[in-house]
Enzyme design. Structure first.
Site, PDB file in Angstrom:
ATOM      1  N   GLU A 127       0.569   3.715   8.376  1.00 36.95           N
ATOM      2  CA  GLU A 127       1.702   4.396   8.980  1.00 36.95           C
ATOM      3  C   GLU A 127       2.675   4.814   7.876  1.00 36.95           C
ATOM      4  OE1 GLU A 127       3.866   2.261  12.008  1.00 36.95           O
ATOM      5  OE2 GLU A 127       5.140   3.984  12.421  1.00 36.95           O
ATOM      6  N   GLY A 267       8.519  -4.491   6.089  1.00 38.34           N
ATOM      7  CA  GLY A 267       8.403  -5.857   6.593  1.00 38.34           C
ATOM      8  C   GLY A 267       7.010  -6.230   7.081  1.00 38.34           C
ATOM      9  N   ALA A 268       6.432  -5.370   7.906  1.00 41.51           N
ATOM     10  CA  ALA A 268       5.142  -5.698   8.499  1.00 41.51           C
ATOM     11  C   ALA A 268       4.607  -4.465   9.199  1.00 41.51           C
ATOM     12  CB  ALA A 268       5.293  -6.832   9.508  1.00 41.51           C
ATOM     13  N   MET A 269       3.354  -4.563   9.650  1.00 43.98           N
ATOM     14  CA  MET A 269       2.725  -3.403  10.279  1.00 43.98           C
ATOM     15  C   MET A 269       1.826  -3.846  11.426  1.00 43.98           C
ATOM     16  SD  MET A 269       2.333  -0.165  10.389  1.00 43.98           S
ATOM     17  CE  MET A 269       1.328   0.539  11.679  1.00 43.98           C
ATOM     18  N   GLU A 270       1.963  -3.136  12.538  1.00 46.69           N
ATOM     19  CA  GLU A 270       1.357  -3.543  13.808  1.00 46.69           C
ATOM     20  C   GLU A 270      -0.076  -3.053  14.011  1.00 46.69           C
ATOM     21  OE1 GLU A 270       3.941  -1.275  13.512  1.00 46.69           O
ATOM     22  OE2 GLU A 270       3.682   0.375  14.926  1.00 46.69           O
ATOM     23  N   ASN A 271      -0.866  -2.861  12.957  1.00 44.77           N
ATOM     24  CA  ASN A 271      -2.246  -2.373  13.118  1.00 44.77           C
ATOM     25  C   ASN A 271      -2.940  -3.107  14.268  1.00 44.77           C
ATOM     26  OD1 ASN A 271      -1.891  -1.136  10.419  1.00 44.77           O
ATOM     27  ND2 ASN A 271      -1.923  -3.282   9.796  1.00 44.77           N
ATOM     28  N   GLU A 304       6.049  -7.066  15.889  1.00 45.35           N
ATOM     29  CA  GLU A 304       4.724  -6.465  15.626  1.00 45.35           C
ATOM     30  C   GLU A 304       3.786  -6.752  16.799  1.00 45.35           C
ATOM     31  OE1 GLU A 304       4.935  -4.435  13.343  1.00 45.35           O
ATOM     32  OE2 GLU A 304       6.691  -5.287  12.341  1.00 45.35           O
ATOM     33  N   HIS A 307       4.433  -4.481  19.699  1.00 42.02           N
ATOM     34  CA  HIS A 307       3.923  -3.114  19.503  1.00 42.02           C
ATOM     35  C   HIS A 307       2.533  -2.939  20.117  1.00 42.02           C
ATOM     36  CE1 HIS A 307       6.690  -0.732  17.214  1.00 42.02           C
ATOM     37  NE2 HIS A 307       6.693  -1.474  16.129  1.00 42.02           N
ATOM     38  N   GLU A 326       9.656   2.430  18.214  1.00 36.51           N
ATOM     39  CA  GLU A 326      10.491   1.523  17.410  1.00 36.51           C
ATOM     40  C   GLU A 326      11.754   1.089  18.149  1.00 36.51           C
ATOM     41  OE1 GLU A 326       9.194   0.028  15.236  1.00 36.51           O
ATOM     42  OE2 GLU A 326       7.593   1.300  14.446  1.00 36.51           O
TER      43      GLU A 326
HETATM   44  N1  B3K Z   1       5.696   0.425  12.191  1.00 36.31           N
HETATM   45  C1  B3K Z   1       5.927  -0.250  10.954  1.00 36.31           C
HETATM   46  C2  B3K Z   1       6.725   0.542   9.971  1.00 36.31           C
HETATM   47  C3  B3K Z   1       5.935   1.517   9.215  1.00 36.31           C
HETATM   48  C4  B3K Z   1       6.761   2.151   8.126  1.00 36.31           C
HETATM   49  C5  B3K Z   1       6.026   3.230   7.455  1.00 36.31           C
HETATM   50  N2  B3K Z   1       6.768   3.813   6.358  1.00 36.31           N
HETATM   51  C6  B3K Z   1       6.569  -1.577  11.150  1.00 36.31           C
HETATM   52  C7  B3K Z   1       7.335  -1.745  12.387  1.00 36.31           C
HETATM   53  O1  B3K Z   1       8.287  -1.071  12.678  1.00 36.31           O
HETATM   54  O2  B3K Z   1       6.944  -2.559  13.175  1.00 36.31           O
HETATM   55 ZN    ZN Z   2       8.189  -1.482  14.719  1.00 33.74          ZN
END
Ligand code: B3K
Ligand code: ZN
Length: 880
Positions: A127, A267-271, A304, A307, A326
Site C-alpha cells: 500500500e 506503523g503496520a499494514m493490514e495485508n 489492523e 481493517h 482509514e
Molecule cells: N494502511 C496502512 C498504511 C499504509 C501507508 C502507505 N504509505 C496502515 C494502516 O492505516 O492501517
Molecule cells: Zn489503517
C-alpha cells in the site's frame, strides 16, 4: 531542478478499469542478489468499461522485464511497449492470460516499498502503490483478484515462507531450497498482497469465533524477540472478540498472522491474513515498553485487525477514498480503546492530537478534505486529516444516528458492499438508508477542507429568564477552496448554575422533560438558541466530549474556566477548561518581562488538582499536563517559539516552586509497589508520579533528584525508568543526566526499540538536544539512516518536539532539517517527505523565523532530481 514536473491526479477523472483480473498466480524465486517474479494474470475486458477495444496498460516501477507471454506464447518485443512506468500491450483479446517475468533487487530496495529486505528477511509493503515494484500489474484498488503465491528460497536462511490466505502446498527443491504455496480465497486489491521469508520464530495461539470456528493465530518474530509477543497476541484476541460484539464482524480465514519487522515506513499494514508490523508497534515487555507503547500496540493491533472488514472485505474504489477505510477504522479502534481503558482519557488524547497537529495541517499549505480532490503522490495523503479527522466525521455520524441505528448502518454497509471497492459516499448512503437520518448537508465534511471556527456569544434576559446563545460558523479558506458552505455541526452543550449544578435545557417555555445536555444541530452561518426558565446567567459548557472537530471561541473569564475545571460534569470539558486557562495564562506572559505576575489562581487550581483524590486519577493526570509548545504555536498568529517556550517554562517553574510539597506528597502517594499492571488506575498512578518527578526536576529540587535517581535504578518497568530518565535529562543536574543516559544505553543497547527511546529522550530535550548533540546522535553507532525508526527518533523528534532548539533564531535547525531531507530523498522519499512537515508551516511563524524556514524549503526545492513525494510537499508549501 527537476525538469519533469510530477502529474496531478484528479478524482473527477476517475474511470473504471478497462480490464479486470480474476486470478493472479505468482511464483517468487528469492536469491541473495535479487528475486525473479513470475506472474500469470487471468484477465478479461471489464463489461462496465468502454465498448471500444482498449490497450492493456499495466503499472511497473524499478522492474527489469524478462519476458511477456500472452495465452502461453511469448510476445515478440514489438508486441508491447515499456515506458514511463507502464507496460502496454496494444492488442489483446476479450479474455486471456498474461505471463510476466520480472527481476527485482529487494536487497537494494531502500524505499521500503514493494519487496525489500529488513534484518536479513524478505518482506513487502504494497500500500498504496508498492505492488508495481514487484511486477507489472493494474495497480489500483478497484481491481480485485484471487491470489495464489508460491515462494521459493533457501531453506536454512529462510525456513519460514508466508503469504496471504492458507498454505496449500510445500516441499523441498534442489540445492537446499524449498517452497510453500499460499492461496487466498478472498478477492483483493494488490495493495493487500504480502510476502515474508525469513528465519523467524513462531508464537501460536487460537481464537474461537462467535460461530464456533477455530482460528489459528500466529506471530512471527526474530528469535531475540520471542518474549515480546504476549501482549500483542492478547490484544489481538480482545480485538477479535470486541469486533464480534460491537460490530458483528467475525474473522473469515482459518489463519491470522502477524509479523514484526524492524525497517518499516509506518506503523503496520493490514495485508489480508498477514499483517506486517513495525517492531516498535507490536513488540513489548514490561522492561522495555512504556504504558503509552502498550496502549499504542493494543490500538494498532486492533486497527489492523479491524481493517479485515473495513478495508479488505470492503475496500476503496480509488485512493481519493482512503478515509473510507482509514477514518472508519480509526473510529473503530478509538472506540475499542475507550472500552479497554479510560474513555475520557482516550477522548482527551485524540482531541489533543487533532487540535495540535490536524488543525495545523488543515490550516497549512497541504490542507485537503478528508476526501481529497487531487494529489500528486498518494503516499503524502496518509495524513492526520484522512485518519483522525476522518474518524471524527464517522464519530459525528455515530452520534447523529445513535448507537443502534449506526450499527444498522454499518451492517448494511458491509452486507451491501462485501467484496466491492467503493466510495465514501457509499458509506454515507448506507448510514442514511439504514437510519432515515438526512446526511445531505453533512456530506460537506467530505468535500471541504479547513477547520470550522465557531464563535459563540450570549446574553441573558433576566426579566424573561431566557438565556440566548448565538453561534456563528466560519470555515477558513484553504488552498484551492474559498467561500465555503456552512456545514452540519453537532454541537453538544450543557449549562451550569452558580452552585455547579447542571441546569435543565428548555428550548421552549413549555418543555416538560428538559435534558441537562443537548446536541444542537448547527447548519446556518449564524444560529441562535434560547434556553428558557433560568433564574441567572449560566456558565456554558460548550462542545462537550469534543462533539465535532472544530475550534470554539467564547470569551470565558478565568473565573468561569476555574469554575468549569472543578464543576463540569463532562470530564472532557473539565480538562478543556484547565487547558484554556493555562493557555490564557501562558499567552498573557509571552513577551512580558519576568517580573510580570503569574495568575495566582492557577497555582490554587493545580494545588487542588494535585490533592484531589476523589476525582478520577486518570483525568487528574491528564489535567496536570500543561498545553504543549506545539499547541501554543498552533494557537498563535505569528509564533515566536523562544518566547512561547520561555513563557511556558516560567509557568511550569512557578507552579513547581509553589507546589513543591504537594508534588512530593503526590509522588509518595503514587509510589506504586506490587505487580506491574496496565489498568487505567495503575497507568494514572505512574503518570502522576512521573509528572510530579518531572516538575520537581524542572526546578532542580534536591529531593526530586534523589527520588529520580532511585526510581531510575530500581524501576521494574519502562514507564518508570524512562520517566526518571526523562526527568533527569531535562534537569540542570548535568552529571546525573550523563550518568543515567550512559547506564540506560549500556543496559538496553541490544534492544532497538529501547535505543529508539534513548535517542528520542535526548532529541526532544532542550537540555540534551541542541544541534551539536543531535549531530553526535547521528554519528552514534546505533544510528542507521536506513532504519526509519531511527531517523524518526532523532530527526523528526528534534524538529517536532524540541521546538526551542529547532527554531534557533540563527536558522541552524531549519538548515539541518533541509539537509536531512535532501539526504533521504533518494533513498527513502516517503520518509523524506514526512520530515518536511515542520517546515511547511513557515507562514505561521514570526517573519524572522518564517523567512528562514522558507529559505530552507527553497534549498530542498533546488535539489537535483527531487522525488515526487518531496516535490509535492515542497512546491505546495512554497506556492502563493
Ligand atoms: N494502511 C496502512 C498504511 C499504509 C501507508 C502507505 N504509505 C496502515 C494502516 O492505516 O492501517
Ligand atoms: Zn489503517
Amino acid at each position: 531542478m527537476r525538469t519533469n514536473q510530477p502529474q496531478t491526479i484528479y478524482l473527477s477523472e476517475y474511470t473504471v478499469p478497462a480490464y479486470l483480473v480474476d486470478h493472479v498466480d505468482l511464483r517468487f524465486e528469492l536469491f541473495e542478489d535479487g528475486a525473479r517474479v513470475h506472474s500469470t494474470l487471468t484477465i478479461r475486458r471489464n463489461p462496465q468499461g468502454s465498448e471500444l477495444a482498449q490497450p492493456l496498460v499495466l503499472d511497473g516501477d524499478s522492474l527489469t522485464l524478462e519476458a511477456v507471454h500472452l495465452n502461453g506464447d511469448e510476445l515478440a518485443p514489438d508486441a508491447y511497449e515499456e515506458h514511463d512506468g507502464q507496460l502496454v500491450v496494444a492488442n489483446v483479446p476479450e479474455a486471456f492470460t498474461l505471463g510476466v517475468v520480472t527481476w527485482i533487487e529487494p536487497q537494494n530496495n531502500t524505499r521500503l516499498e514493494g519487496l525489500y529486505k529488513s534484518s536479513g528477511m524478505f518482506c513487502t509493503q504494497c500500500e498504496a502503490e508498492g505492488f508495481r515494484c514487484i511486477t507489472y500489474y493494474p495497480d489500483r484498488p478497484d481491481v480485485m483478484a484471487r491470489f495464489r503465491t508460491r515462494i521459493e528460497a533457501d531453506r536454512s536462511a529462510y525456513p519460514v515462507l508466508l503469504s496471504n490466505g492458507n498454505p496449500v502446498e510445500q516441499g523441498a527443491l534442489e540445492d537446499g531450497r524449498h517452497f510453500v504455496t499460499w492461496e487466498d480465497p478472498f478477492p483483493k486489491p494488490c495493495y493487500l498482497f504480502a510476502l515474508v521469508a525469513g528465519d523467524l520464530v513462531e508464537k501460536r495461539d487460537s481464537f474461537t469465533t462467535v460461530s464456533g470456528r477455530n482460528i489459528d493465530l500466529r506471530m512471527y518474530v526474530e528469535p531475540r524477540n520471542a518474549e515480546k509477543c504476549d501482549f500483542a497476541m492478547d490484544s489481538l484476541k480482545r480485538a477479535m472478540r470486541w469486533d464480534e460484539e460491537v460490530f458483528g464482524r467475525e474473522y473469515d480465514l482459518d489463519i491470522f498472522m502477524i509479523v514484526a519487522v524492524d525497517d518499516f515506513n509506518m506503523g503496520a499494514m493490514e495485508n489480508k491474513g498477514l499483517n506486517i508490523f513495525n517492531s516498535s508497534c507490536v513488540l513489548a515487555s514490561q522492561d522495555t515498553a512504556t504504558d503509552a507503547a502498550f496502549q499504542r500496540i493494543e490500538a494498532i493491533v486492533a486497527h489492523e485487525y479491524f481493517h479485515n472488514w473495513s478495508g479488505n472485505r470492503v475496500t476503496c474504489r480509488d485512493w481519493f477514498q482512503l478515509s473510507l477505510k482509514e477514518g472508519f477504522t480509526v473510529f473503530r479502534d478509538a472506540r475499542f480503546s475507550e472500552d479497554m481503558g479510560s474513555p475520557t482519557v482516550k477522548r482527551i488524547e485524540d482531541a489533543t492530537l487533532l487540535r495540535t497537529a490536524q488543525f495545523a495541517e488543515d490550516a497549512g499549505p497541504m490542507a485537503h478534505p478528508i476526501r481529497p480532490a487531487s494529489y500528486m503522490e498518494i503516499s503524502n495523503f496518509y495524513t492526520l486529516t484522512i485518519y483522525e479527522k476522518g474518524a471524527e466525521v464517522v464519530r459525528m455520524i455515530y452520534n447523529l444516528l445513535g448507537p443502534a441505528a449506526f450499527r444498522e448502518g454499518s451492517d448494511l454497509y458491509f452486507q451491501r458492499h462485501d467484496g466491492q471497492a467503493v466510495t465514501t459516499d457509499d458509506f454515507v448512503q448506507a448510514m442514511e438508508d439504514a437510519s432515515g437520518v438526512d446526511l445531505g448537508q453533512f456530506r460537506l465534511w467530505y468535500e471541504q477542507a479547513g477547520t470550522p471556527v465557531l464563535t459563540v456569544s450570549d446574553d441573558f434576559d433576566e426579566a424573561r429568564g431566557i438565556y440566548r446563545l448565538t453561534v456563528e460558523q466560519a470555515i477558513p479558506d484553504t488552498p484551492g477552496q474559498t467561500d465555503k458552505k456552512p456545514q452540519h455541526i453537532p454541537f453538544a452543550l450543557g449549562l451550569l448554575g452558580a452552585g455547579g449544578e447542571s441546569l435543565p435545557l428548555r428550548l421552549s417555555a413549555d418543555d416538560e422533560a428538559p435534558q441537562t445536555e443537548r446536541v444542537l444541530d448547527l447548519r446556518e452561518p449564524t444560529q441562535s438558541f434560547e434556553f428558557h426558565g433560568l433564574s441567572e446567567k449560566p456558565v456554558p459548557s460548550l462542545l462537550r466530549h469534543f462533539s465535532a472537530p472544530v475550534r470554539v471561541n467564547y470569551p470565558w473569564t478565568r473565573e468561569q474556566l476555574l469554575f468549569l475545571m472543578s464543576h463540569d460534569p463532562d470530564g472532557f470539558n473539565r480538562w478543556d477548561a484547565g487547558q484554556r486557562l493555562a493557555v490564557d495564562v501562558i499567552q498573557s506572559l509571552i513577551g512580558q518581562p519576568d517580573s510580570a505576575e503569574i495568575e495566582p489562581r492557577l497555582v490554587d487550581a493545580y494545588r487542588h488538582l494535585l490533592n484531589d483524590t476523589d476525582l478520577d486519577q486518570a483525568l487528574v493526570a491528564k489535567m496536570l499536563q500543561l498545553p504543549s509548545e506545539a499547541y501554543l504555536v498552533e494557537l498563535s498568529e505569528s509564533a515566536d517559539v523562544p518566547a512561547i517556550h520561555h513563557a511556558r517554562e516560567r509557568v511550569l517553574n512557578h507552579l513547581a516552586v509553589a507546589l513543591r510539597d504537594d508534588l512530593l506528597a503526590c509522588y509518595e502517594r503514587n509510589q506504586g509497589g506490587g505487580d506491574y499492571q496496565l489498568t487505567p488506575t495503575a497507568i494514572a498512578s505512574r503518570s502522576l508520579r512521573n509528572t510530579a518527578l518531572a516538575w520537581l526536576l524542572h526546578i532542580d529540587d534536591e529531593r526530586g533528584r534523589e527520588l529520580a535517581n532511585s526510581q531510575f535504578e530500581q524501576a521494574d518497568n519502562m514507564t518508570d525508568r524512562l520517566g526518571a530518565l526523562r526527568a533527569l535529562v531535562n534537569s540542570g543536574f548535568d552529571e546525573d543526566r550523563t550518568r543515567a543516559l550512559d547506564a540506560f544505553y549500556e543496559r538496553f543497547s541490544d534492544d532497538p526499540q529501547v535505543v529508539e527511546l534513548w535517542f528520542s529522550v535526548q532529541a526532544s530535550s532542550s537540555k540534551a538536544g541542541q544541534l551539536p548533540q543531535i549531530h553526535r546522535l547521528l554519528e552514534h553507532p546505533a544510528f542507521d539512516w536506513k532504519n526509519p525508526n531511527k531517523v524518526r527518533s532523532v530527526v523528526a523528534v528534534f524538529a517536532g518536539q524540541n521546538l526551542p532548539a529547532f527554531h534557533n533564531p540563527d536558522g541552524s535547525g531549519y538548515n539541518f532539517l533541509a539537509e536531512q531531507v535532501r539526504r533521504l530523498d533518494d533513498s527513502n522519499p516517503q520518509i523524506a517527505a514526512r520530515l518536511v512537515t515542520p517546515l511547511t508551516r513557515w507562514r505561521k511563524f514570526a517573519p524572522t523565523y518564517g523567512q528562514q524556514m522558507k529559505a530552507a524549503l527553497e534549498g530542498i526545492r533546488d535539489k537535483q532530481s527531487l522525488s515526487r513525494d518531496v516535490y509535492e510537499v515542497v512546491h505546495k508549501s512554497l506556492a502563493d
